[in-house]
Design a protein around this motif. Structure first.
Motif, PDB file in Angstrom:
ATOM      1  N   PRO A   1       0.813  -1.219   0.000  1.00 48.37           N
ATOM      2  CA  PRO A   1       0.000   0.000   0.000  1.00 48.37           C
ATOM      3  C   PRO A   1       0.847   1.270   0.000  1.00 48.37           C
ATOM      4  N   SER A   2       1.945   1.267   0.752  1.00 49.74           N
ATOM      5  CA  SER A   2       2.806   2.450   0.795  1.00 49.74           C
ATOM      6  C   SER A   2       3.452   2.715  -0.558  1.00 49.74           C
TER       7      SER A   2
ATOM      8  N   ARG B   1       2.272   1.802  -3.468  1.00 51.81           N
ATOM      9  CA  ARG B   1       1.242   2.250  -4.403  1.00 51.81           C
ATOM     10  C   ARG B   1       0.914   3.730  -4.169  1.00 51.81           C
ATOM     11  N   ALA B   2       0.798   4.120  -2.912  1.00 46.01           N
ATOM     12  CA  ALA B   2       0.506   5.528  -2.605  1.00 46.01           C
ATOM     13  C   ALA B   2       1.650   6.434  -3.061  1.00 46.01           C
ATOM     14  N   ALA B   3       2.887   5.949  -2.864  1.00 49.66           N
ATOM     15  CA  ALA B   3       4.041   6.761  -3.272  1.00 49.66           C
ATOM     16  C   ALA B   3       4.067   6.945  -4.785  1.00 49.66           C
ATOM     17  N   TYR B   4       3.734   5.897  -5.531  1.00 51.02           N
ATOM     18  CA  TYR B   4       3.755   6.025  -6.993  1.00 51.02           C
ATOM     19  C   TYR B   4       2.651   6.953  -7.479  1.00 51.02           C
ATOM     20  N   GLU B   5       1.454   6.781  -6.936  1.00 47.68           N
ATOM     21  CA  GLU B   5       0.356   7.650  -7.357  1.00 47.68           C
ATOM     22  C   GLU B   5       0.668   9.114  -7.056  1.00 47.68           C
ATOM     23  N   ALA B   6       1.259   9.354  -5.896  1.00 48.64           N
ATOM     24  CA  ALA B   6       1.609  10.738  -5.547  1.00 48.64           C
ATOM     25  C   ALA B   6       2.701  11.266  -6.466  1.00 48.64           C
TER      26      ALA B   6
ATOM     27  N   GLN C   1       1.207  12.170  -9.907  1.00 47.25           N
ATOM     28  CA  GLN C   1       0.475  13.438  -9.826  1.00 47.25           C
ATOM     29  C   GLN C   1       1.443  14.614  -9.675  1.00 47.25           C
TER      30      GLN C   1
END
Length: 385
Positions: free
Chosen positions: A320-321, A323-328, A331
């Motif tokens: 999850p971390s 995935r969140a880092a890549y999405e951020a 963006q």
């Protein structure tokens, strides 16, 4: 997995070969219980000599039948030793089946993991293509240098190459798996099932493990061989009976004979002693096998616990971390806050986390099945679960 184990149990060449050897030894045991064949003799004496013995006038013709009787219970003990050898072959066949089943289950989970890696590689290639489009838009808008687009496209091509390689690996595993039941043409697709932590395998039953059964059957076989070797030292008795005809007078007479070997030089003591040593070695091997299985079981329990903890950390925290880092990062790059290198590193971390989760699930399932194989838990109890 049910279908895989059914194919292995029904058509594995190695298991079939061992089963045929079992039948061969059973036939040997039937042969070992047969009586010795009698012998028939015909003798001509005192003919074609000199003087009165010229011609056949003085000939004596003897017809006899002889039968050897094995004393000391040799026949029954030989058959008992052959039956023990057949039981050993049966135990060895079961051990080969257990090993083949475990190999099949291991390949099954490797194939399952390979299928998930293919899907992950395809998803990563799609992410790379999407990022290339984002980079292209920034280059067109003058917000990014043209080399960044070339770099993004090269990275996307590399990921598509990885996807092609993972498909090749998956196909190779399909052939490896089908070869276990003697098929050179796998007619199944990649397994599709959730890779979750298996349930507790239950209590241990090492005494029923095929390796223990092989060791115990070996002890019985060696003991039977020792009994047979001891009996071989007892001389056999040969009885003969016949009739003799005297050509000169036309008279006939009956003959009876008894012969017994004299055990002067060989009483088979060395063979008996050798069989005793092998029996002692079998008992030592049985203890060693049990200790080895117990150590393997305890080590496997520890590996299962470690694999469960590793999978939980990767699924609940690392993935999850990442995935969140890549999405951020995507963006942020689109907004001009991050550079391309940071975004590519974030995507690399996401891919590595996904690969780690798949590998951890595979390791957990494989180790759990190894533990089940050791203790005889389903699906390694002969039933299709």
């Amino acid at each position: 997995m049910d279908a895989v184990l059914a194919e292995v149990r029904n058509a594995s060449p190695e298991v079939r070969k061992a089963a045929l050897e079992t039948r061969a030894r059973q036939a040997d045991a039937d042969q070992a219980g047969r009586w010795l064949n009698p012998s028939i003799g015909l003798e001509l004496e005192n003919f074609s000599g000199s003087g009165p013995l010229a011609g056949f006038d003085q000939t004596e013709t003897t017809f006899s039948i002889a039968q050897t009787f094995q004393l000391g219970g040799k026949r029954s003990k030989r058959q008992r030793a052959a039956r023990a050898s057949a039981a050993l072959a049966t135990a060895e066949c079961n051990a080969i089946l257990r090993e083949t089943e475990l190999e099949a289950v291991t390949l099954f989970y490797e194939l399952d993991a390979a299928a998930q890696l293919v899907r992950l590689a395809d998803q990563s290639a799609e992410l790379a293509d999407t990022l290339s489009e984002t980079v292209g838009k920034r280059v067109d808008a003058g917000a990014a240098a043209p080399p960044e687009l070339s770099r993004a496209k090269a990275d996307a091509a590399a990921l598509r190459a990885v996807a092609a390689q993972t498909r090749g690996d998956m196909e190779s595993l399909r052939y490896d798996l089908s070869a276990l039941w003697g098929s050179a043409d796998p007619v199944f697709e990649a397994p599709v099932q959730p890779m979750t932590a298996p349930a507790d395998p239950g209590p241990a039953n090492l005494g029923q493990h095929p390796a223990i059964k092989v060791a115990e059957a070996g002890i019985v076989a060696r003991q039977a061989e020792q009994d047979l070797a001891r009996a071989q030292g007892i001389p056999d008795l040969t009885l003969s009976a016949g009739m003799r005809q005297f050509e000169q007078t036309g008279d006939t007479a009956f003959l009876l004979g008894v012969s017994v070997p004299v055990p002067l030089f060989d009483r088979n003591r060395d063979a008996t002693r050798a069989a005793g040593y092998r029996t002692d070695a079998g008992r030592a091997d049985r203890a060693a096998v049990e200790a080895r299985l117990l150590a393997s079981q305890r080590a496997s329990v520890a590996q299962v616990r470690a694999a469960q903890e590793r999978l939980a950390l990767l699924e609940n925290d690392a993935l999850p971390s990442a995935r969140a880092a890549y999405e951020a990062s995507v963006q942020g790059y689109a907004a001009g806050k991050f550079d391309l290198t940071s975004t590519l590193d974030a995507r690399k971390g996401l891919i590595e986390s996904g690969v780690a989760v798949i590998d951890a699930a595979r390791a957990l399932n494989t180790e759990n099945m190894r533990l089940r194989s050791l203790i005889g838990a389903p699906p390694f109890n002969g039933d299709i679960q």
